[in-house]
Design an enzyme around this catalytic site. Structure first.
Site, mmCIF file in Angstrom:
data_model
loop_
_atom_site.group_PDB
_atom_site.id
_atom_site.type_symbol
_atom_site.label_atom_id
_atom_site.label_comp_id
_atom_site.label_asym_id
_atom_site.label_seq_id
_atom_site.Cartn_x
_atom_site.Cartn_y
_atom_site.Cartn_z
ATOM 1 N N SER A 11 0.830 -1.214 0.000
ATOM 2 C CA SER A 11 0.000 0.000 0.000
ATOM 3 C C SER A 11 0.862 1.259 0.000
ATOM 4 C CB SER A 11 -0.900 0.004 1.244
ATOM 5 O OG SER A 11 -0.076 -0.016 2.399
ATOM 6 N N ASP A 13 4.146 4.037 -0.940
ATOM 7 C CA ASP A 13 4.492 4.921 -2.049
ATOM 8 C C ASP A 13 5.372 4.216 -3.101
ATOM 9 O OD1 ASP A 13 4.937 7.694 -3.178
ATOM 10 O OD2 ASP A 13 6.998 7.129 -2.692
ATOM 11 N N ARG A 43 -0.145 -4.794 6.210
ATOM 12 C CA ARG A 43 -1.053 -4.905 7.352
ATOM 13 C C ARG A 43 -2.442 -4.379 6.999
ATOM 14 N NH1 ARG A 43 2.556 -1.345 11.073
ATOM 15 N NH2 ARG A 43 2.134 -0.152 9.192
ATOM 16 N N HIS A 212 25.227 5.808 -3.589
ATOM 17 C CA HIS A 212 25.160 5.936 -5.049
ATOM 18 C C HIS A 212 26.477 6.425 -5.661
ATOM 19 C CE1 HIS A 212 20.978 5.317 -4.444
ATOM 20 N NE2 HIS A 212 20.721 6.525 -3.982
HETATM 21 P P1 NDP Z 1 6.089 3.846 3.125
HETATM 22 O O1 NDP Z 1 6.370 4.660 4.341
HETATM 23 O O2 NDP Z 1 5.044 4.326 2.169
HETATM 24 O O3 NDP Z 1 5.776 2.373 3.682
HETATM 25 C C1 NDP Z 1 5.496 1.269 2.881
HETATM 26 C C2 NDP Z 1 4.519 0.334 3.577
HETATM 27 O O4 NDP Z 1 5.136 -0.350 4.642
HETATM 28 C C3 NDP Z 1 3.346 1.031 4.194
HETATM 29 O O5 NDP Z 1 2.368 1.279 3.227
HETATM 30 C C4 NDP Z 1 2.896 0.060 5.256
HETATM 31 O O6 NDP Z 1 1.910 -0.807 4.737
HETATM 32 C C5 NDP Z 1 4.141 -0.750 5.582
HETATM 33 N N1 NDP Z 1 4.611 -0.448 6.930
HETATM 34 C C6 NDP Z 1 4.765 0.767 7.495
HETATM 35 N N2 NDP Z 1 5.243 0.652 8.754
HETATM 36 C C7 NDP Z 1 5.377 -0.672 8.987
HETATM 37 C C8 NDP Z 1 5.798 -1.431 10.112
HETATM 38 N N3 NDP Z 1 6.186 -0.856 11.262
HETATM 39 N N4 NDP Z 1 5.804 -2.776 10.012
HETATM 40 C C9 NDP Z 1 5.419 -3.381 8.845
HETATM 41 N N5 NDP Z 1 4.982 -2.714 7.777
HETATM 42 C C10 NDP Z 1 4.969 -1.369 7.838
HETATM 43 O O7 NDP Z 1 7.446 3.612 2.414
HETATM 44 P P2 NDP Z 1 7.834 3.731 0.876
HETATM 45 O O8 NDP Z 1 6.885 2.953 0.058
HETATM 46 O O9 NDP Z 1 8.047 5.150 0.532
HETATM 47 O O10 NDP Z 1 9.290 3.069 0.872
HETATM 48 C C11 NDP Z 1 9.501 1.699 1.155
HETATM 49 C C12 NDP Z 1 11.006 1.472 1.329
HETATM 50 O O11 NDP Z 1 11.689 1.863 0.153
HETATM 51 C C13 NDP Z 1 11.635 2.293 2.456
HETATM 52 O O12 NDP Z 1 12.646 1.537 3.025
HETATM 53 C C14 NDP Z 1 12.244 3.496 1.758
HETATM 54 O O13 NDP Z 1 13.360 3.991 2.460
HETATM 55 C C15 NDP Z 1 12.674 2.857 0.446
HETATM 56 N N6 NDP Z 1 12.722 3.798 -0.668
HETATM 57 C C16 NDP Z 1 11.571 4.439 -1.095
HETATM 58 C C17 NDP Z 1 11.606 5.263 -2.183
HETATM 59 C C18 NDP Z 1 10.360 5.935 -2.689
HETATM 60 O O14 NDP Z 1 10.432 6.535 -3.775
HETATM 61 N N7 NDP Z 1 9.256 5.868 -1.984
HETATM 62 C C19 NDP Z 1 12.881 5.532 -2.911
HETATM 63 C C20 NDP Z 1 14.019 4.807 -2.399
HETATM 64 C C21 NDP Z 1 13.922 3.976 -1.313
HETATM 65 P P3 NDP Z 1 0.840 -1.465 5.709
HETATM 66 O O15 NDP Z 1 0.446 -0.423 6.696
HETATM 67 O O16 NDP Z 1 -0.254 -1.876 4.793
HETATM 68 O O17 NDP Z 1 1.525 -2.624 6.348
#
Ligand code: NDP
Length: 440
Positions: A11, A13, A43, A212
């Site tokens: 769910s 980003d 979740r 990078h």
């Molecule tokens: P988000 O903060 O949007 O989190 C992704 C999902 O992880 C949430 O939708 C949630 O889904 C789940 N989540 C959040 N907290 C927890 C927890 N405590 N335990 C288990 N699940 C959890 O992150 P992004 O999608 O932005 O990024 C994901 C990863 O990629 C990160 O490590 C980020 O550093 C890395 N990243 C992201 C980039 C980007 O462009 N967004 C670029 C480069 C790296 P749910 O609540 O449904 O479980």
């Protein structure tokens, strides 16, 4: 090979903006077919249709997309769709849960068929990187862990290896006898935008340089690999990282930074850094290497400049004012390679001027699609090709080498938005902006 792809944090980003669209593109190209299975997990309770509706994917691709809430029961759910020889699990999750999630996945029954793809940051410093790697390898073998550095998937970065090792004319001069210095430049015209909270605990060295830009430098300076296998290339990158030494650094902060929403008004986080390095091996001893990276600059651009040694003051360089040869690798936004040469100005006089030879992706491959980084990386993960992924040793060495810089919590110097700090470690920087319009 029959493959299941699971996205944890479906769910979030990253999943919505990058991963699902990349998988949709791979499906459209035939790299994934209807025998594959895509499972989003998290979740959040979502129906299959709600998950499918979160991205704008083609209908046939949506038919292989499913959602499963939580990790509990995930393996049984995947098994209920058939037998998969490979299961790629992408952890699009907050980094703090990587270790515990790997444990849950292993307990859930994911085993040798699994490839675990992990996003940066791989830890926060050397100690946390070691801890994370040991947590991951307690559950899965290092050969199953794929650490993404999306910079490595850029065409211009991969082409650096081809440039160096598929052309006979460069390798003989790729050393301290001919090269005077190396400069890596990475400017971002934006500030922290939506990433204030993350950036304020990170800073530009953690965010860009330590990972990078050091990977770019490793590809540029490593010894020739014995083969094109992932192990061989990663071995040579690791060797050059081991010989890397930080000599000096300067930290700056944009004047606007402390008043940005979400930033601590007392923050000492650097938004610009300039770092001098050296590589203590026979090939590079005595060649200064400078890396600078900054947000809030007047332009966006990542370039590498290789300066060759000046001619002695003889022949056409009697006055000593002939410019040195340079090679500029343009990594982004436009991709290309430029070579600076001295040429004769037409006419009766022996007048010499600086001229450029250029290779631009847009000129040569204008019609062909440059694959988006995640499309390339996901396909490599599906094929279990680790060439563009970072090893545990590389990630730990990079943190170790930059420990002193990232632990420097002193107040940075300040600079105005759009202004490059003038005394960036007091070196003469290549005017990368002057190459700006080439290849664009
Ligand atoms: P988000 O903060 O949007 O989190 C992704 C999902 O992880 C949430 O939708 C949630 O889904 C789940 N989540 C959040 N907290 C927890 C927890 N405590 N335990 C288990 N699940 C959890 O992150 P992004 O999608 O932005 O990024 C994901 C990863 O990629 C990160 O490590 C980020 O550093 C890395 N990243 C992201 C980039 C980007 O462009 N967004 C670029 C480069 C790296 P749910 O609540 O449904 O479980």
């Amino acid at each position: 090979m029959k493959t299941a792809i699971i996205i944890l944090g479906a769910s979030g980003d990253l999943a919505k903006r990058k991963l699902i669209p990349a998988l949709d593109r791979l499906f459209a190209r035939g790299n994934i077919d209807t025998t594959s299975l895509i499972v989003g997990s998290g979740r959040t309770p979502l129906s299959h249709d709600e998950f499918r509706g979160e991205s704008d994917c083609c209908k046939p691709f949506q038919e292989i997309m499913f959602y499963h809430q939580g990790i509990s029961g995930l393996k049984t759910y995947v098994d209920s769709h058939g037998e998969f020889e490979r299961i790629v699990i992408f952890m699009a999750l907050p980094p703090k849960v990587y270790g515990s999630t790997a444990k849950e996945l292993h307990a859930e029954g994911f085993g040798d068929e699994t490839i675990l793809v992990v996003e940066k940051p791989f830890g926060y410093d050397f100690e946390s990187a070691v801890k994370l790697n040991s947590e991951l390898t307690a559950e899965f073998d290092e050969s199953q862990i794929f650490r993404i550095d999306h910079y490595l998937a850029k065409e211009a970065v991969q082409n650096m290896l081809v440039f160096r090792f598929a052309n006979t004319i460069f390798e003989p001069v790729w050393n301290s006898h001919y090269i005077e210095s190396i400069q890596v430049n990475c400017f971002e015209d934006l500030g922290v935008e939506g990433r204030a909270q993350y950036f304020d605990t990170s800073g530009i060295v953690r965010d860009m340089v330590q990972n990078h830009l050091i990977q770019l430098l490793a590809l540029l300076t490593m010894e020739p690999p014995t083969s094109l296998s992932a192990d061989s290339i990663r071995h040579q990158k690791r060797n050059v990282l081991e010989q890397l030494e930080v000599v000096d650094w300067c930290r700056y902060q944009c004047e606007e930074y402390r008043s940005e929403k979400g930033i601590d008004p007392q923050s000492n986080t650097e938004t610009f850094a300039s770092i001098e390095l050296k590589i203590n091996n026979l090939r590079w001893a005595g060649v200064p290497i400078h890396i600078r990276a900054g947000k809030y600059m007047n332009r966006k651009g990542t370039e590498i400049g290789v300066k060759f040694r000046k001619l002695p003051s003889i022949l056409f360089n009697q006055n000593g004012d002939l410019a040195e040869n340079r090679i500029i690798f343009k990594i982004q936004p436009a991709e290309g390679i430029i070579i600076d040469l001295s040429s004769k100005v037409p006419g009766a006089d022996q007048k010499i001027t600086g001229t450029t030879m250029k290779f631009c992706y847009s000129d040569h491959f204008g019609g062909s699609e440059i694959p988006e980084a995640y499309t390339k990386l996901l396909l490599d993960a599906i094929r279990a090709d680790k060439t563009l992924f970072v090893s545990a040793e590389e990630s730990e060495l990079s943190w170790q080498k930059f420990s002193e810089v990232i632990n420097d919590k002193s107040e940075p110097k300040f600079h105005k938005r759009g202004e490059v700090p003038a005394d960036s470690c007091s070196i003469e920087w290549i005017d990368f902006e002057s190459y700006g319009s080439i290849c664009e």
